[in-house]
Design a protein around this motif. Structure first.
Motif: not given
Ligand SMILES: C[S@@+](CC[C@H](N)C(=O)[O-])C[C@H]1O[C@@H](n2cnc3c(N)ncnc32)[C@H](O)[C@@H]1O
Length: 357
Positions: A135, A148, A209
């Motif tokens: 990510s 982030r 989103e």
């Molecule tokens: C919830 S995170 C969990 C895994 C890990 N902590 C990471 O940062 O990759 C999984 C993915 O969801 C994405 N994500 C989180 N909130 C989001 C949103 N509101 N819209 C789109 N993608 C989102 C993050 O950028 C990440 O790539």
């Protein structure tokens, strides 16, 4: 290596269920923990109260054995799984759990913020998973830290860890969530050049989103979204461009409609298991006790027979979320993109054959 026989068997079972009107999941998403060491404003796991989050995770995260029993249940249906969270690599038993999935012959994509990869045996990781999705919303320090919610030291650590993935030959690609803070590198296409330098085999993109539980929007304005989309489409056409894992139709729709469009939400094709073993039907947007099922107690069949799945037949709430858009596309979109991908691979080796495709 992916076990092709297992995949074909499961696809056959899925097709047989579909033929008698039973929809079942094909892909699993395991949200391994409620804890994340990041502060992303677009994500519910970005909660700044880390002490409270750790307490909550300690009280509610599934144990190793509970996760294994859930993996056993889900492996009877799903051809692939995604391990995410929270931050999955923060679990002390992270490797034991991915190893278990590997023993079940379940292919794994790990989604991680990459900040803890230096604490993991990457050779062992490579043996147990198929890909790491990194990510990396921005490849530049300032916007990265803004999207982030972390400091420059963390950015620097993540960049070093991407190099470790390359050094250990762990297949990885970069995923970016496009917010108003990181549009410029897609407009000028510098993201893609840097992604290549960082050893990524491909890039995946989605516009953010917006969360419904906060009073701010991180989405760029409509004009900028179109500008980003045009530039991404332009990049896709360039010879030797990095493969993009979101088809061009996604960006064409954003240009034409200001959002994505689909007939029926395909969220039912995946089973999303929360860190405490619950599944929300049809998805996290309908978070209420009556829509929440515990996968430790119920079977996948029971949960997939729930009446709330009907909500997804008409819901178009997710405006730009790439994974929801993808799961809601007709088979023809996949077929077209498969042919495009094939043509691209061949054109780099046999240009005359690519013309024919
Ligand atoms: C919830 S995170 C969990 C895994 C890990 N902590 C990471 O940062 O990759 C999984 C993915 O969801 C994405 N994500 C989180 N909130 C989001 C949103 N509101 N819209 C789109 N993608 C989102 C993050 O950028 C990440 O790539």
């Amino acid at each position: 290596m992916v076990d092709t026989i297992r995949t074909i068997k499961l696809l056959g079972k899925w097709g047989a269920n579909m033929a008698v009107g039973k929809r079942r999941p094909l892909v699993a998403v395991f949200s391994m923990t409620h804890y994340c060491n990041y502060y992303c404003p677009m994500c519910p796991f970005g909660d700044p109260d880390k002490e409270g989050q750790i307490k909550f995770a300690k009280a509610h995260d599934l144990t190793t054995e509970q996760w294994k029993s859930i993996f056993d249940k889900v492996a009877k249906y799903c051809v692939w799984c995604i391990v995410e969270g929270g931050e999955p690599t923060s679990r002390p038993d992270f490797m034991e759990l991915v190893k278990y999935l590997h023993e079940l012959k379940m292919p794994v994509t790990l989604i991680t913020n990459c900040s803890l990869l230096h604490t993991i045996d990457l050779d062992e990781l490579k043996r147990n998973i198929q890909f790491v999705t990194c990510s990396i919303d921005s490849v530049f320090e300032e916007p990265y830290c803004k999207v982030r919610g972390v400091n420059p030291q963390t950015y620097s650590r993540v960049m070093d860890n991407l190099q470790l993935l390359t050094d250990h030959k762990v297949p990885h690609y970069l995923n970016s969530v496009i917010t108003k803070y990181n549009t410029q590198e897609f407009i000028d296409q510098t993201y893609f050049d840097r992604a290549r330098e960082l050893g990524a085999g491909a890039v995946s993109l989605t516009f953010v989103e917006d969360r419904s539980d906060v009073d701010y929007s991180l989405l760029p304005d409509a004009k900028t979204m179109k500008e980003v989309s045009r530039s991404v489409l332009d990049y896709m056409k360039k010879p030797g461009a990095l493969p993009l894992m979101i088809p061009q139709e996604y960006f064409e729709q954003v240009i034409e409609h200001g959002r994505t469009v689909f007939d029926e939400c395909g969220v039912w094709k995946s089973i999303f298991v929360n860190g405490n073993g619950t599944v929300m039907v049809p998805c996290w947007k309908f978070n209420s006790p009556e829509n929440t099922y515990n996968l430790l107690e119920k079977s996948v069949d029971e949960i997939w027979s729930a009446p709330q799945w009907d909500i997804a037949r008409t819901c178009h709430d997710c405006k730009v979320l790439g994974c929801i858009w993808y799961s809601s596309q007709p088979v023809t979109t996949f077929a077209r993109n498969y042919m495009r991908g094939l043509s691209k691979i061949i054109s780099q080796e046999k240009p005359e054959l690519a013309e024919a495709i």
